[in-house]
Scaffold this motif. Structure first.
Motif, PDB file in Angstrom:
ATOM      1  N   ASP A 108      69.279  -0.452  -3.349  1.00 24.76           N
ATOM      2  CA  ASP A 108      69.316  -1.910  -3.452  1.00 24.76           C
ATOM      3  C   ASP A 108      67.969  -2.542  -3.109  1.00 24.76           C
ATOM      4  O   ASP A 108      67.597  -3.572  -3.669  1.00 24.76           O
ATOM      5  N   ILE A 109      67.203  -1.902  -2.234  1.00 22.69           N
ATOM      6  CA  ILE A 109      65.871  -2.404  -1.919  1.00 22.69           C
ATOM      7  C   ILE A 109      64.940  -2.168  -3.109  1.00 22.69           C
ATOM      8  O   ILE A 109      64.153  -3.041  -3.482  1.00 22.69           O
ATOM      9  N   ASP A 132      59.453 -13.527   0.256  1.00 26.31           N
ATOM     10  CA  ASP A 132      58.013 -13.636   0.052  1.00 26.31           C
ATOM     11  C   ASP A 132      57.196 -13.121   1.228  1.00 26.31           C
ATOM     12  O   ASP A 132      56.099 -12.612   1.043  1.00 26.31           O
ATOM     13  N   HIS A 133      57.714 -13.249   2.423  1.00 32.84           N
ATOM     14  CA  HIS A 133      56.953 -12.845   3.604  1.00 32.84           C
ATOM     15  C   HIS A 133      56.944 -11.331   3.818  1.00 32.84           C
ATOM     16  O   HIS A 133      56.163 -10.832   4.599  1.00 32.84           O
ATOM     17  N   LEU A 134      57.780 -10.601   3.108  1.00 30.71           N
ATOM     18  CA  LEU A 134      57.846  -9.153   3.252  1.00 30.71           C
ATOM     19  C   LEU A 134      56.643  -8.520   2.566  1.00 30.71           C
ATOM     20  O   LEU A 134      56.331  -8.834   1.426  1.00 30.71           O
ATOM     21  N   LEU A 167      67.931  -3.220   7.769  1.00 33.96           N
ATOM     22  CA  LEU A 167      67.693  -4.005   8.982  1.00 33.96           C
ATOM     23  C   LEU A 167      66.245  -4.495   9.039  1.00 33.96           C
ATOM     24  O   LEU A 167      65.972  -5.563   9.581  1.00 33.96           O
ATOM     25  N   ILE A 168      65.313  -3.719   8.472  1.00 40.55           N
ATOM     26  CA  ILE A 168      63.915  -4.159   8.406  1.00 40.55           C
ATOM     27  C   ILE A 168      63.816  -5.447   7.592  1.00 40.55           C
ATOM     28  O   ILE A 168      63.095  -6.367   7.955  1.00 40.55           O
ATOM     29  N   LEU A 169      64.576  -5.495   6.501  1.00 37.63           N
ATOM     30  CA  LEU A 169      64.559  -6.714   5.674  1.00 37.63           C
ATOM     31  C   LEU A 169      65.067  -7.905   6.465  1.00 37.63           C
ATOM     32  O   LEU A 169      64.514  -8.996   6.399  1.00 37.63           O
ATOM     33  N   VAL A 170      66.133  -7.686   7.227  1.00 37.77           N
ATOM     34  CA  VAL A 170      66.725  -8.762   8.034  1.00 37.77           C
ATOM     35  C   VAL A 170      65.761  -9.184   9.144  1.00 37.77           C
ATOM     36  O   VAL A 170      65.508 -10.361   9.341  1.00 37.77           O
TER      37      VAL A 170
END
Length: 150
Positions: A107-108, A119-121, A139-142
């Motif tokens: 999904d990533i 955008d900040h990732l 969890l990194i995305l969150v």
């Protein structure tokens, strides 16, 4: 031969003639955008771009490089990441980070390909020592979205 007319106004209509031919009337506008012709639909929305007209994002390119380099390694074309780095004329750690992207959750990866990540990732957030478990990757995305809100 068909007769093509471009009109910016009017209504969409389908006209069927007695000899079996169908005439389709769709009002569109064609505008020049960034050196390309772009179609505008009757409701004012731009037409969807063709896949080959869309420029890949840096993150999409990095993902593609990682998969290409992993395929080279798995096929035996090269023996190590160091050899890939030498062939490409780049730093060994960069190759390693790009190959790390091949371990991301599906999904990533889909979000990268659809350019739907926040955008900040950054590439650094995803490529440097990603967790092995997909749940931990999510969890990194969150957690990175929490940083972006501050």
């Amino acid at each position: 031969m068909s007769d093509i007319q471009i009109q910016a106004t009017g209504t969409t209509e389908v006209i069927q003639s007695s000899d079996g031919r169908i005439t389709l009337s769709v009002p569109i506008q064609i505008k020049r955008r960034s050196g390309r012709n772009q179609m505008t639909l009757p409701n004012g929305e731009p037409g969807k771009p063709r896949p080959w007209d869309v420029v890949a994002t840096p993150l999409q390119l990095a993902l593609a490089r990682g998969h290409r380099w992993l395929a080279m390694l798995e096929s035996g074309q090269v023996k190590s990441l160091t050899e890939i780095a030498a062939l490409e004329g780049i730093d060994n750690s960069y190759v390693s980070r790009m190959v790390n992207l091949t371990t991301l959750a599906p999904d990533i990866v889909e979000a990268i390909l659809e350019d739907a990540l926040p955008d900040h990732l950054t590439l650094f957030d995803l490529a440097v020592d990603p967790p092995a478990l997909w749940e931990e990757q999510r969890l990194i995305l969150v957690s990175s979205s929490d940083k972006g809100d501050q």
